[in-house]
Design a protein around this motif. Sequence first.
Motif, PDB file in Angstrom:
ATOM      1  N   GLN A 105      -4.066 -21.476   2.834  1.00 51.99           N
ATOM      2  CA  GLN A 105      -4.314 -21.970   4.181  1.00 51.99           C
ATOM      3  C   GLN A 105      -3.794 -23.382   4.404  1.00 51.99           C
ATOM      4  O   GLN A 105      -4.458 -24.248   4.949  1.00 51.99           O
ATOM      5  N   GLY A 106      -2.554 -23.586   3.964  1.00 55.01           N
ATOM      6  CA  GLY A 106      -1.856 -24.809   4.329  1.00 55.01           C
ATOM      7  C   GLY A 106      -1.304 -24.686   5.736  1.00 55.01           C
ATOM      8  O   GLY A 106      -0.940 -23.605   6.190  1.00 55.01           O
ATOM      9  N   MET A 107      -1.211 -25.797   6.454  1.00 56.89           N
ATOM     10  CA  MET A 107      -0.776 -25.800   7.854  1.00 56.89           C
ATOM     11  C   MET A 107       0.593 -26.460   7.983  1.00 56.89           C
ATOM     12  O   MET A 107       0.852 -27.503   7.373  1.00 56.89           O
ATOM     13  N   THR A 108       1.450 -25.846   8.794  1.00 51.38           N
ATOM     14  CA  THR A 108       2.757 -26.431   9.032  1.00 51.38           C
ATOM     15  C   THR A 108       3.177 -26.192  10.481  1.00 51.38           C
ATOM     16  O   THR A 108       2.548 -25.426  11.211  1.00 51.38           O
ATOM     17  N   LEU A 109       4.236 -26.844  10.904  1.00 53.19           N
ATOM     18  CA  LEU A 109       4.777 -26.757  12.259  1.00 53.19           C
ATOM     19  C   LEU A 109       6.299 -26.758  12.191  1.00 53.19           C
ATOM     20  O   LEU A 109       6.898 -27.138  11.180  1.00 53.19           O
ATOM     21  N   ARG A 110       6.903 -26.317  13.283  1.00 52.82           N
ATOM     22  CA  ARG A 110       8.352 -26.424  13.473  1.00 52.82           C
ATOM     23  C   ARG A 110       9.174 -25.769  12.375  1.00 52.82           C
ATOM     24  O   ARG A 110      10.281 -26.201  12.061  1.00 52.82           O
ATOM     25  N   GLY A 111       8.638 -24.716  11.774  1.00 59.08           N
ATOM     26  CA  GLY A 111       9.419 -23.909  10.852  1.00 59.08           C
ATOM     27  C   GLY A 111       9.845 -24.602   9.584  1.00 59.08           C
ATOM     28  O   GLY A 111      10.859 -24.236   8.990  1.00 59.08           O
ATOM     29  N   GLY A 155       5.912 -32.691  15.052  1.00 56.38           N
ATOM     30  CA  GLY A 155       6.916 -33.648  14.603  1.00 56.38           C
ATOM     31  C   GLY A 155       6.318 -34.693  13.691  1.00 56.38           C
ATOM     32  O   GLY A 155       5.139 -35.020  13.777  1.00 56.38           O
ATOM     33  N   GLY A 156       7.138 -35.244  12.811  1.00 55.66           N
ATOM     34  CA  GLY A 156       6.647 -36.153  11.779  1.00 55.66           C
ATOM     35  C   GLY A 156       6.566 -37.590  12.204  1.00 55.66           C
ATOM     36  O   GLY A 156       6.839 -38.498  11.416  1.00 55.66           O
ATOM     37  N   SER A 157       6.182 -37.857  13.454  1.00 53.33           N
ATOM     38  CA  SER A 157       6.210 -39.224  13.965  1.00 53.33           C
ATOM     39  C   SER A 157       4.890 -39.970  13.796  1.00 53.33           C
ATOM     40  O   SER A 157       4.823 -41.167  14.023  1.00 53.33           O
ATOM     41  N   GLY A 158       3.831 -39.261  13.425  1.00 52.24           N
ATOM     42  CA  GLY A 158       2.520 -39.915  13.353  1.00 52.24           C
ATOM     43  C   GLY A 158       2.333 -40.679  12.066  1.00 52.24           C
ATOM     44  O   GLY A 158       1.913 -40.133  11.046  1.00 52.24           O
ATOM     45  N   GLY A 165       2.462 -36.093   6.893  1.00 54.12           N
ATOM     46  CA  GLY A 165       2.680 -35.309   8.103  1.00 54.12           C
ATOM     47  C   GLY A 165       4.137 -35.099   8.410  1.00 54.12           C
ATOM     48  O   GLY A 165       4.608 -35.475   9.498  1.00 54.12           O
ATOM     49  N   VAL A 166       4.873 -34.464   7.505  1.00 50.69           N
ATOM     50  CA  VAL A 166       6.301 -34.261   7.749  1.00 50.69           C
ATOM     51  C   VAL A 166       6.537 -33.276   8.889  1.00 50.69           C
ATOM     52  O   VAL A 166       7.609 -33.269   9.507  1.00 50.69           O
ATOM     53  N   ALA A 167       5.559 -32.413   9.167  1.00 48.12           N
ATOM     54  CA  ALA A 167       5.695 -31.455  10.268  1.00 48.12           C
ATOM     55  C   ALA A 167       4.879 -31.848  11.485  1.00 48.12           C
ATOM     56  O   ALA A 167       5.107 -31.326  12.571  1.00 48.12           O
ATOM     57  N   GLY A 168       3.914 -32.758  11.324  1.00 47.86           N
ATOM     58  CA  GLY A 168       3.073 -33.161  12.440  1.00 47.86           C
ATOM     59  C   GLY A 168       1.675 -33.488  11.972  1.00 47.86           C
ATOM     60  O   GLY A 168       1.427 -33.706  10.782  1.00 47.86           O
ATOM     61  N   TRP A 465       7.287 -38.634   5.088  1.00 46.41           N
ATOM     62  CA  TRP A 465       7.406 -38.108   3.728  1.00 46.41           C
ATOM     63  C   TRP A 465       6.091 -37.495   3.279  1.00 46.41           C
ATOM     64  O   TRP A 465       5.039 -37.743   3.862  1.00 46.41           O
ATOM     65  N   ARG A 466       6.160 -36.655   2.233  1.00 42.56           N
ATOM     66  CA  ARG A 466       4.972 -36.030   1.654  1.00 42.56           C
ATOM     67  C   ARG A 466       5.078 -36.018   0.139  1.00 42.56           C
ATOM     68  O   ARG A 466       6.105 -35.621  -0.423  1.00 42.56           O
ATOM     69  N   LEU A 467       4.018 -36.446  -0.528  1.00 34.37           N
ATOM     70  CA  LEU A 467       3.947 -36.417  -1.984  1.00 34.37           C
ATOM     71  C   LEU A 467       3.543 -35.022  -2.439  1.00 34.37           C
ATOM     72  O   LEU A 467       2.643 -34.415  -1.852  1.00 34.37           O
TER      73      LEU A 467
END
Length: 702
Positions: A105-111, A155-158, A165-168, A465-467
Amino acid sequence: MRRAQFLMAGALVTGALVALLPAAAVAQEGGEEADLQPVSVCCAQEIVVIGGALPRKDISGQEVVLDRDRLRTTASGRVEDALRDVAGLQQFRRSDARSAHPTSQGMTLRGLGGNAASRTVVLLDGVPVTDPFGGWVNWPSISAQRLGSVRVTRGGSGLTGGPGGVAGSIELFSENDPGDHPAFAGGLAYGSRNSVSADGLVSAILGSGSAMLAAGYERSDGFYPTPRHQRGKADQRAPYEQANLLARGVIDLDDATRLQAVLSGFYDARNRGTAYSDSRSAGADASVRLVHEGRLPWSAMLYGQLRQMRSGFASVSADRNSVNPTLDQYRVPATGWGGAFEIRPLKALTLGADGRFTSGASRERYSFVAGAPTRLRKAGGRAGTVGAYAALRQDVGDKVTLQASARLDHWRLSGGILEEQFFGGPSLTDNHFPRRSGWEPSASGAVRLRLTEGLTLRGAAYSNWRLPTLNELYRPYRVGTDAIAANPALDPERVRGVEAGLELAPERGIRLSATLYANRLNGAIANVSLAEGPGNFPGVGFVAAGGTYKQRRNLDAISSRGAELDASLALGSRWSLGAAYAYTDASVRASGASAPLDRLRPAQVPKHSGALRLGFKGENVDAMLAARYIGAQFEDDQNRIRLAPALTLDAMVGAKISERFRVELRGENLGNRTVEATRSRTGIIERALPRTLWLGLRYAVE
């Protein structure tokens, strides 16, 4: 070329903002921030979200808000299902927390690729809720009944929510105002397959503060995950039992300063539909926050997480008439703790620092012979990030708003181990991995142009980025006959993205948002197929015929481009219509050992997804009808196993029968469609929830 274009766009926006910093200081004595309204997928009303440490308004990404009514009128009553109304937002699996494995149950966005770890930052009142060991989300720990709203930023702007939050980002906000809560509220519902759901909440104003106690419970005999025509004697129902508890206290220390303390816990037990496939998860969270909203606003927060999980895995025979244990993940303790400090020396300027530290290890019995384990494994380690950020937001006249943010993080991995031994015998593997550390910069810039009263254009460029999680780095595992090796040398994932969009509100009650984006996730972590069994392979041992040897690796990149549409329409004073659609064109960029994946579609990424919701709100009756569509997607990285598209229909009708009582009838997947959650190489399907009906009664005392 793409990298140069990104850097040029970011430099132009950021440079303009830096040039405006002196004007920001002058502007503090006059002028107000523009009232930026995100699109709501539930209705046509305007929503302003207040949450986190201090109130904020962010223009750097496309925001979608689910308000309190939307969260509480979802057919299942569960947060993760309400989030399905945000097109393009997906879990690793299509099934929800009643039947999916907790680690899926990991969450992602924008494919940006299917992964058990979340590629979004998930926060509850500013506190991370993802698992410290694996990065997945324990959704049973969060009750929709005590949330005020959810804000999803694509989007990864936050950058102010911390790295990852590379996807949001997904920000969940509690109802902090005691006036939002009745003195007592509770609900009880009975559903298909002997399902029971109950929740209760008590709140009170105590002097200069307030207190709240909330609890939730749900259980069910469960459904058969395997369709009828594929079942054998080994298949059984997938029951579940879940509970959560939260206590929160808020006190005003003076006219401008308040202290908030929160303590919560949860329990989650599930079965995947066969013997030896039980999972048990439990956890406790605590946080303390100080918020000062005087002439120099600031906030400070500390939090801690404790997690414990155990899980079994099984192998089912080809005729599905027998089942054998393959792995007993008997203990997975994990801890996470951290804190954040934020200050606003100017209305337009925010400065902050945060840190998060995690540790955990999976202890497992594996390599079963005649139903008994022959080997033991311990895999885990420690990770930490510390960072500082600055965010500047400034209005230029009454038409233009500019924003820029930047942060610098330091990460460190240590204590990594992989120990394996014969059960009661000698050691097989004794790996202690070296410490690693590094620095990661990230930045974003955005512009918003209000052309007319009802038309706004916006654009943004960002990096994030994400570790890798401890689970990705150090723990090997198996799924059926496939074996996946860990990789302690994984590098962080790094995203660069640009987007442009418009928001149209020609009149009150009508809102439309459209966004075009292009993202590139460099170093995307994926399970890469390297060889076919039978044979012995490093990091996993023997893989049988029909199985695949895989390893977690950094791909060159995942490239994702697409479009997102969100709209809401008020049809008179009582009816509302909400719609969302996402088109995602994503592909893998790979070379070397991963070259066979080049130009293929990432696993678990549909090209099309959408949602449509019709709502009615009368004086004593309200109703909802929701349709959700998810397109075809691939189960595997080699694009050989296809999951069929699915269209489901949910509904809810509620009626107030007295001043204190309300009755509800809810239905999930009314068409009883087969929603494929997974599919094996031999075509065996694991489905998500079939048709489920609920009858409930709610009670409230103001």
